[in-house]
Write an enzyme that holds these catalytic residues in place. Structure first.
Site, PDB file in Angstrom:
ATOM      1  N   SER A 238     -74.079 -23.569  51.185  1.00 24.18           N
ATOM      2  CA  SER A 238     -73.656 -23.252  52.543  1.00 24.18           C
ATOM      3  C   SER A 238     -74.544 -22.152  53.101  1.00 24.18           C
ATOM      4  O   SER A 238     -75.470 -21.680  52.442  1.00 24.18           O
ATOM      5  CB  SER A 238     -72.190 -22.798  52.552  1.00 24.18           C
ATOM      6  OG  SER A 238     -72.045 -21.575  51.837  1.00 24.18           O
ATOM      7  N   LYS A 239     -74.243 -21.719  54.314  1.00 25.47           N
ATOM      8  CA  LYS A 239     -75.072 -20.722  54.986  1.00 25.47           C
ATOM      9  C   LYS A 239     -75.165 -19.421  54.204  1.00 25.47           C
ATOM     10  O   LYS A 239     -76.175 -18.716  54.281  1.00 25.47           O
ATOM     11  CB  LYS A 239     -74.519 -20.449  56.391  1.00 25.47           C
ATOM     12  CG  LYS A 239     -74.702 -21.609  57.358  1.00 25.47           C
ATOM     13  CD  LYS A 239     -74.154 -21.264  58.725  1.00 25.47           C
ATOM     14  CE  LYS A 239     -74.337 -22.421  59.701  1.00 25.47           C
ATOM     15  NZ  LYS A 239     -73.797 -22.116  61.038  1.00 25.47           N
ATOM     16  N   ARG A 240     -74.141 -19.094  53.457  1.00 24.82           N
ATOM     17  CA  ARG A 240     -74.173 -17.809  52.750  1.00 24.82           C
ATOM     18  C   ARG A 240     -75.194 -17.801  51.616  1.00 24.82           C
ATOM     19  O   ARG A 240     -75.547 -16.744  51.100  1.00 24.82           O
ATOM     20  CB  ARG A 240     -72.794 -17.454  52.216  1.00 24.82           C
ATOM     21  CG  ARG A 240     -72.330 -18.263  51.021  1.00 24.82           C
ATOM     22  CD  ARG A 240     -71.012 -17.707  50.486  1.00 24.82           C
ATOM     23  NE  ARG A 240     -70.550 -18.411  49.313  1.00 24.82           N
ATOM     24  CZ  ARG A 240     -69.825 -19.501  49.336  1.00 24.82           C
ATOM     25  NH1 ARG A 240     -69.493 -20.058  50.487  1.00 24.82           N
ATOM     26  NH2 ARG A 240     -69.417 -20.079  48.203  1.00 24.82           N
ATOM     27  N   HIS A 241     -75.687 -18.979  51.232  1.00 26.42           N
ATOM     28  CA  HIS A 241     -76.705 -19.057  50.184  1.00 26.42           C
ATOM     29  C   HIS A 241     -78.117 -18.971  50.755  1.00 26.42           C
ATOM     30  O   HIS A 241     -79.095 -19.038  50.014  1.00 26.42           O
ATOM     31  CB  HIS A 241     -76.563 -20.365  49.404  1.00 26.42           C
ATOM     32  CG  HIS A 241     -75.260 -20.496  48.680  1.00 26.42           C
ATOM     33  ND1 HIS A 241     -74.279 -21.379  49.069  1.00 26.42           N
ATOM     34  CD2 HIS A 241     -74.763 -19.817  47.602  1.00 26.42           C
ATOM     35  CE1 HIS A 241     -73.242 -21.272  48.259  1.00 26.42           C
ATOM     36  NE2 HIS A 241     -73.510 -20.331  47.365  1.00 26.42           N
ATOM     37  N   GLY A 242     -78.237 -18.825  52.057  1.00 22.97           N
ATOM     38  CA  GLY A 242     -79.568 -18.765  52.684  1.00 22.97           C
ATOM     39  C   GLY A 242     -79.758 -19.904  53.656  1.00 22.97           C
ATOM     40  O   GLY A 242     -78.797 -20.429  54.215  1.00 22.97           O
TER      41      GLY A 242
END
Length: 468
Positions: A238-242
């Protein structure tokens, strides 16, 4: 029969990494079999689908080089066809109108969960013979109540689902618009799709879709469900992984070949080989070799591959991608060295195209100020003699070639008795503004005679100003 695969994203956001890998596997399978790859935009979610998202999908596929043979097709342009199929299913008794209210369905679900049963529609409208005043019905598919659905998944092997585990899914909303499971079945049928490659989040839909096709008396395609991609923490990517959007990787300086190569290896392997050209991907890929387990996204591995492609790829081809990054910095690629030459000069120490572009700004436009630390150390009063000698000898050169440029610097080293660095570093700071650049002879070659001499004049004036 000609192999036909498809990629069918929903335009409700950017083209994400998981979708790109599915598209790549589908594209490779079609190319491997000498078949066709179809692009379909599943835009029936009218509230969330946007033109911007469609454009992002098309832009991403173009950047990646995953060319489609047919399409793009749009589901919103096929509503009449879906209504025709829904009508046929109603006429044949394979579908029926359901008048259950949301409150009734919520009550049904709550009761089932309270009894620790699997929540599912109980078919209470299956035998209704008339309408219910004041309610617009949905249309449900009449799923078989006995028997089983069996299919050979090209990744997972044989899968068997009992029909009693499947309820009567909704295939049309109250306004008559189709739901996903109906539209995708009709699209795959009409477009002659022989192999459906998609994420394993769709695996529960497959038995339902097979039953709809059987009710229509139509052939069933082969299915391949690929595992999801996880972040380093084991959660779904997801976005939190980059970066998740494919175009974000372009913006960060990655090459499409590097991203494709990385995604190919994310769940598939061929011995110990790490680097694959596109031709090798097509030749060696087999959907049956895709791993069953989810894959973990490793940004460091992607960066390593990107650096490999920058260093070992065709400089002219890589340079075309570099042009875009130069332009994003407000630079004119035609007002300086050829971008391919910059790739060769900077590629060994730069892992992304944006690093090359940012470290090459001085080749295309004058820098406003010297790096303070570099100027304090290298543009000192005692460097004025070196800069003067360099300026005179460079101005006298007949040929502005790398070997001749190196000879000039070496001649100044010899005549002054200084170490090479004591000559090269003041020169480097004078022409680039800092102590970081390719080899000094290559930097001079790429910068050109005119800019070099102008910047030497500027540096000598800077040194003189410090003496007063």
């Amino acid at each position: 029969m000609t192999t036909r695969t498809r990629f069918a994203p929903s335009p409700t956001g950017h083209l994400h990494i998981g979708g790109v890998r599915t598209a790549l596997f589908s594209w490779l399978y079609a190319r491997k079999k000498g078949g066709q790859f179809v692009l379909r935009i599943e835009d029936t979610d009218l509230e969330r689908s946007t033109t911007e998202s469609v454009d992002a999908i098309l832009q991403g596929m173009t950047w990646l080089g995953l060319a489609h043979d047919e399409g793009p097709f749009y589901q919103t342009q096929r509503f009449d066809r879906y209504k025709e199929v829904i009508s046929d299913l109603l006429d044949s008794g394979d579908a029926y109108h359901c008048y259950c209210t949301r409150e009734e369905l919520d009550e049904l679900r709550a009761g089932q969960m309270g009894r620790k049963q699997k929540p599912r529609y109980d078919g209470r409208c299956r035998h209704r013979t008339g309408p219910r005043d004041g309610l617009d019905p949905v249309v449900r598919f009449r799923n078989p109540t006995d028997g089983e659905v069996a299919f050979n998944d090209l990744v997972r092997g044989q899968i068997v689902v009992q029909n009693q585990e499947l309820d009567d899914l909704i295939i049309a909303r109250p306004d008559g618009s189709p739901t996903y499971n109906l539209a995708v079945v009709v699209d795959d049928l009409d477009m002659g799709i022989t192999h459906v490659v998609r994420g394993d989040d769709h695996i529960n839909n497959t038995p339902r879709q097979i039953n709809i096709l059987k009710a229509m008396g139509k052939p069933v395609p082969q299915y391949a469900h690929v595992p999801m991609i996880l972040g380093a923490d084991g959660a779904r990517l997801s976005k939190r992984h980059g970066a998740v959007s494919v175009m974000q990787y372009r913006d960060e300086g990655y090459l499409p070949e590097a991203l494709l190569n990385y995604l190919l290896r994310l769940g598939w392997s061929h011995g110990d080989q790490e680097v694959f050209s596109v031709d090798e991907m097509v030749e060696l890929f087999d959907i049956g070799d895709v791993n069953l387990a989810p894959s973990t996204f490793n940004p460091e591995k992607l960066l390593w591959l990107n650096h490999h492609y920058i260093r070992n790829g065709d400089p002219e081809k890589v340079g075309k991608h570099l042009c875009w990054h130069l332009e994003q910095l407000g630079l004119d690629p035609g007002n300086g060295p050829e971008p391919g030459a910059l790739v060769e000069a900077q590629g060994e120490r730069c892992k992304t195209l944006i690093e090359i572009a940012e470290s090459s700004i001085f080749f295309y436009q004058d820098f406003p100020d010297y790096d303070v630390k570099a100027a304090r150390k290298n543009l000192r009063p005692d460097s004025l003699q070196v800069l003067t000698l360099l300026s005179e000898r460079l101005a006298a050169l007949q040929k502005w070639e790398k070997e001749e440029l190196h000879d000039v610097v070496q001649a100044v080293v010899d005549s002054t008795g200084l170490k090479f660095g004591k000559v090269a570093q003041p020169l480097r700071v004078a022409i680039s503004g800092s102590t970081a650049s390719p080899s000094i002879d290559l930097t001079l070659l790429l910068l050109g005679r005119s800019r070099t001499l102008e910047r030497l004049d500027r540096a000598m004036e800077f040194v003189r100003s410090k003496e007063t």
